[in-house]
Write an enzyme that holds these catalytic residues in place. Structure first.
Site, mmCIF file in Angstrom:
data_model
loop_
_atom_site.group_PDB
_atom_site.id
_atom_site.type_symbol
_atom_site.label_atom_id
_atom_site.label_comp_id
_atom_site.label_asym_id
_atom_site.label_seq_id
_atom_site.Cartn_x
_atom_site.Cartn_y
_atom_site.Cartn_z
ATOM 1 N N HIS A 234 0.879 -1.165 0.000
ATOM 2 C CA HIS A 234 0.000 0.000 0.000
ATOM 3 C C HIS A 234 0.921 1.220 0.000
ATOM 4 O O HIS A 234 1.903 1.246 0.742
ATOM 5 C CB HIS A 234 -0.875 -0.037 1.257
ATOM 6 C CG HIS A 234 -2.015 0.924 1.241
ATOM 7 N ND1 HIS A 234 -1.826 2.274 1.299
ATOM 8 C CD2 HIS A 234 -3.352 0.729 1.172
ATOM 9 C CE1 HIS A 234 -3.010 2.874 1.268
ATOM 10 N NE2 HIS A 234 -3.944 1.956 1.183
ATOM 11 N N ARG A 255 -5.873 10.533 -0.780
ATOM 12 C CA ARG A 255 -5.408 10.874 -2.129
ATOM 13 C C ARG A 255 -6.606 11.072 -3.049
ATOM 14 O O ARG A 255 -6.621 11.974 -3.881
ATOM 15 C CB ARG A 255 -4.487 9.779 -2.669
ATOM 16 C CG ARG A 255 -3.096 9.838 -2.041
ATOM 17 C CD ARG A 255 -2.209 8.716 -2.556
ATOM 18 N NE ARG A 255 -2.622 7.421 -2.052
ATOM 19 C CZ ARG A 255 -2.982 6.392 -2.796
ATOM 20 N NH1 ARG A 255 -2.968 6.492 -4.096
ATOM 21 N NH2 ARG A 255 -3.347 5.248 -2.252
#
Ligand SMILES: Cc1cc2nc3c(=O)[nH]c(=O)nc-3n(C[C@H](O)[C@H](O)[C@H](O)COP(=O)(O)OP(=O)(O)OC[C@H]3O[C@@H](n4cnc5c(N)ncnc54)[C@H](O)[C@@H]3O)c2cc1C
Length: 557
Positions: A234, A255
């Site tokens: 990740h 994000r």
């Protein structure tokens, strides 16, 4: 030595283990079901950590075919097609049944329909969730039902080895940490659901007790594993030196909502690697971060900066309350400052080879969840992990219930497994297993991590061989009860075995595909659309290959 006999022995209490126990008892309430778990019951494993949610086709505007294709594209067509299809076909049934049988609730919209959101790699917003506490809801409700149906639960009780003879499995040798006295659990059917090996890398988001036990146990018993080179990272693990929060996930949503990634030179670097900037896929963003750090443009603690402060304090509070709280725990305030992040080991796509009913190659051994391989191919989509553990946990439970009565338990001598586990007590003056484990994890991170290449991996494989010898010399003393040094010696033995599988498969696959990236072979190569396998033969680790399992052609072709 204490002995117990049971029809079904389940190892692990994440989504896969809980569903297996629940469904075995649902089909036949008279079955004797025993569940042994290394951590605390209802509190251990990664299912509990699930925040993003669960992928499932519910809307008439979505389709099973679409979910299947997203899963295969995400997995770069390395997935076992039958397992991937079963995943997406069963998921709607499982979501419905989890509610009916256990009261697992997902959020609803004002019309009472399950609310669905999007995660990366999906062509339709199909992720159901319980706020950002989806995993806690699933594990809590399933645990209540498993207890209520009379399952015998042994917690803080690890499986040390499977009881195997002539390739058939009849239970496992267990070690309850609280007493340190072995328990021989004889079973007609054993379900392996110990949840993979993400923490074999020094920076990991996963539950730390998971060190590849299931893979190592299955391997020693003679099972075949596949796709072990497919380790998922990740991109945004929190950097928190000296804290248990180090490596924990900072959600993708930051994000997605407009967060920026900067290097130490304050450059918003992702544009150099992908036109979608921070919204590129997990593997692409992980590599972007890695390249910046490797080029010397990393932050003081070896990461990059993730910044959402430009969204304004109110938005940060409303959109990411859990993440804000997590960062405040280490003294960073997302509302006004960036945080340091770096890629973190998150999931292992590889695992024990199974068919759609969770049968491994070894009669008597079913495998479900992250311990199994083939469902996700070269990359897992967010939201497909917990679907996998519950879909295949359910299948393992159903299959166990139907087969347990038909297998007479063979009494296998546990002496060898016990002697191996006790070996560190026979020695004195050996190295500390905890230090060896840390050295191992750093080695995996540095040489077999996000970006791989032949020279570093060859060094790693040689170093792993040396480490395995040193692991064979560690010594342990004191009392057996709650002896963490002994537990650590057992952990590192399994972890190094798994590390060797990962490194050797990663060196063999001379291409880049999904989560597996080779800087010396940066392209995906069609002829590599095949699975690497690994098994033990005459005490040696053997690698092989197999064709990807495809669905049978229809009459129409
Ligand atoms: C931080 C984080 C967030 C995630 N978020 C999502 C998400 O939003 N959506 C999604 O789909 N997936 C997500 N995943 C992935 C998902 O958690 C896993 O795919 C899935 O939960 C694995 O389930 P499991 O039952 O196989 O293993 P786990 O839930 O990890 O359970 C493993 C169990 O085995 C036990 N165990 C370990 N070793 C032994 C042993 N030797 N003997 C007996 N017991 C043992 C452990 O104590 C534990 O109880 C996330 C993962 C992480 C790490």
């Amino acid at each position: 030595m204490e002995e117990l006999e049971t029809d079904v022995l389940v190892l692990g209490s994440g989504g896969a283990g809980l569903m297996a126990a629940l469904y075995a008892l649902d089909v036949n309430p008279k079955l004797r079901v025993t569940l042994a778990t290394k951590g605390l019951f209802g509190k251990s494993g990664c299912t509990r950590m699930v925040q993003g949610g669960y992928n499932v086709v519910l809307s008439p505007n979505d389709s099973i075919e679409r979910h299947f294709e997203d899963t295969m594209i995400g997995g770069h067509w390395l997935n076992n097609h039958i397992l991937a299809r079963t995943l997406v076909e069963d998921a709607p049934v499982v979501v419905h049944e989890m509610w009916e049988k256990a009261g697992v609730r997902f959020m609803r919209d004002k019309d009472g329909n399950l609310r669905q959101k999007g995660l990366a790699g999906q062509t339709f917003d199909r992720t159901v969730h319980h706020g950002d506490l989806t995993g806690i809801e699933i594990v809590s409700r399933l645990s209540e039902q498993v207890r209520a149906r009379g399952t015998r639960v042994l917690e803080e009780c690890r499986a040390v080895d499977l009881l195997v003879e002539d390739g058939e499995v009849f239970g496992a040798v267990l070690l309850p940490a609280r007493t340190g006295e072995f328990v021989v659990a004889r079973a007609s059917i054993t379900v392996l659901a110990t949840g993979g090996s993400a923490p074999i890398f020094s920076i990991s988001s996963a539950s730390l007790e998971k060190c590849g036990d299931g893979y190592a146990l299955a391997y020693r018993a003679g099972a075949t594993l596949l796709d072990m080179e497919m380790s998922q990272f990740h991109p945004t693990g929190l950097i928190a030196p000296g804290s248990r929060l180090n490596g924990s996930v900072i959600a993708e949503e930051l994000r997605a909502a407009g967060g920026y990634l900067y290097n130490a030179e304050r450059e918003r670097f992702m544009g150099k690697y992908n036109p979608r900037f921070e919204k590129a896929t997990r593997d692409e963003v992980s590599r972007g971060c890695y390249f910046e750090i490797a080029a010397g443009r990393g932050t003081p603690n070896g990461g990059v900066w993730l910044d959402v402060s430009h969204l304004g304090p109110k938005a940060v509070e409303e959109l990411f309350p859990g993440m804000l709280e997590r960062c405040l725990l280490i003294g960073r305030d997302l509302r006004k400052e960036p945080i340091e992040v770096c890629p973190t080991s998150h999931f292992e796509m590889g695992g024990v080879r199974i068919n759609r009913d969770c049968h491994s190659d070894l009669p008597g051994l079913l495998v479900a969840g992250e311990d199994s391989g083939g469902v996700h191919g070269a990359n897992r989509l967010g939201g497909n992990g917990v679907a996998d553990s519950t879909v295949y946990g359910r299948r393992a439970g159903l299959c166990a219930a139907h087969t347990a009565g038909r297998r007479r338990i063979k009494k296998i001598d546990p002496a060898r497994a016990v002697a191996d586990a006790l070996a560190p007590w026979e020695r004195t003056g050996g190295e500390q297993p905890q230090a060896l484990h840390a050295e191992f994890r750093n080695l995996m991170w540095e040489k077999v991590g996000v970006v791989r290449e032949a020279a570093a991996m060859t060094q790693a494989i040689n170093a792993l061989r040396a480490l395995q010898e040193r692991v064979g010399k560690v010594s342990v003393g004191g009392s057996r009860a709650y002896n963490l040094t002994w537990q650590s010696a057992l952990d590192v033995r399994n972890a190094v075995t798994v590390g060797q599988m990962v490194a050797r498969c990663a060196l063999t696959r001379e291409e880049s595909r999904g989560a597996h990236y080779r800087s010396d072979f940066p392209s995906e190569v069609d002829s590599w659309t095949r699975n690497l396998t690994v098994h033990q033969h005459a005490g040696e680790m053997r690698l092989g290959e197999q064709e990807v399992v495809r669905e049978p052609a229809t009459a129409a072709g």
